[in-house]
Design an enzyme around this catalytic site. Structure first.
Site, short mmCIF file in Angstrom:
data_model
loop_
_atom_site.label_atom_id
_atom_site.label_comp_id
_atom_site.label_asym_id
_atom_site.label_seq_id
_atom_site.Cartn_x
_atom_site.Cartn_y
_atom_site.Cartn_z
N GLY A 46 12.49 -15.96 18.60
CA GLY A 46 11.17 -16.32 19.08
C GLY A 46 10.55 -17.39 18.20
O GLY A 46 10.88 -17.49 17.01
N GLN A 51 3.87 -22.28 14.57
CA GLN A 51 4.97 -22.36 13.59
C GLN A 51 5.57 -23.75 13.48
O GLN A 51 6.30 -24.04 12.54
CB GLN A 51 6.08 -21.37 13.96
CG GLN A 51 5.66 -19.91 13.80
CD GLN A 51 6.81 -18.98 14.12
OE1 GLN A 51 7.04 -18.66 15.27
NE2 GLN A 51 7.54 -18.55 13.10
N LEU A 94 10.64 -16.58 11.19
CA LEU A 94 11.15 -17.87 10.70
C LEU A 94 10.19 -18.53 9.70
O LEU A 94 10.60 -19.38 8.92
CB LEU A 94 11.40 -18.82 11.89
CG LEU A 94 12.51 -18.39 12.86
CD1 LEU A 94 12.55 -19.33 14.06
CD2 LEU A 94 13.86 -18.35 12.16
N HIS A 135 4.92 -9.85 18.51
CA HIS A 135 5.09 -10.68 17.32
C HIS A 135 4.62 -12.12 17.60
O HIS A 135 3.88 -12.70 16.80
CB HIS A 135 6.57 -10.66 16.90
CG HIS A 135 6.88 -11.46 15.66
ND1 HIS A 135 7.26 -10.89 14.47
CD2 HIS A 135 6.86 -12.80 15.43
CE1 HIS A 135 7.45 -11.84 13.57
NE2 HIS A 135 7.23 -13.02 14.12
N GLU A 136 5.02 -12.66 18.77
CA GLU A 136 4.65 -14.05 19.09
C GLU A 136 3.17 -14.17 19.43
O GLU A 136 2.51 -15.15 19.04
CB GLU A 136 5.51 -14.59 20.23
CG GLU A 136 7.01 -14.65 19.93
CD GLU A 136 7.35 -15.28 18.58
OE1 GLU A 136 6.68 -16.24 18.17
OE2 GLU A 136 8.29 -14.79 17.91
NI NI Z 1 7.35 -15.04 13.51
#
Ligand code: NI
Length: 169
Positions: A46, A51, A94, A135-136
């Site tokens: 994801g 990000q 990430l 999470h996203e």
């Molecule tokens: Ni993340």
């Protein structure tokens, strides 16, 4: 297509609440393509727009490496309309390399969102997909998985991570 630079903790853009997407134009499609390529290159399951330094309510998810029945999901302006149950899973991100932590999430969800064409869609999800969605969506609200762990664990993380950042310099 291009692989974009992934912002790492404690980059300020990761703490910002992202703005809704209102224009579904060619530039948005290009950004989606680049984010998908960046997610696969990482590799990750994801990736949210903040990000890659873009504070918009957009994320891509592909958990087919864990469960092949799920296709690529492009998530735009998502909101959770229903959630139930509880599930705990060891998550990574990430933007926080080489760190994982057990996070408690809802086990089942209904999410309303736009697809890449701007059409409203409803996604029903359980288990791993429900975890990935939460999470996203957290990323779009400026929250990281470390905001979902106990204060003691968070302090421990910050100390350890600061030390690691210093060693890097
Ligand atoms: Ni993340």
């Amino acid at each position: 297509m291009a692989v974009l630079d992934i912002k790492k903790y404690p980059s300020p853009v990761l703490k910002k609440k992202a703005a809704p997407v209102s224009v579904f134009d060619e530039a948005l499609q290009q950004l989606i393509e680049d984010m998908v390529e960046t997610m696969y290159a990482a590799p990750g399951v994801g990736l949210a727009a903040p990000q890659v330094g873009i504070s918009k309510r957009l994320a891509v998810i592909d958990i087919s490496s864990r469960d092949e029945k799920y296709p690529l999901i492009v998530l735009i302006n998502p909101s959770i309309v229903k959630s139930e149950g509880e599930i705990e899973f060891e998550e990574g991100c990430l933007s926080i390399p080489e760190y994982t932590a057990k996070v408690k999430r809802s086990e089942n969800l209904i999410v309303r969102a736009h697809d890449r064409a701007g059409t409203e869609v409803e996604i029903e999800a359980g288990g791993l997909l429900a975890i990935a969605l939460q999470h996203e969506i957290d990323h779009l609200d400026g929250l990281l998985l470390i905001d979902r762990i106990s204060p003691i664990k968070r302090e421990f993380f910050k100390k350890r991570y600061r030390k690691a950042l210093k060693t890097e310099k």
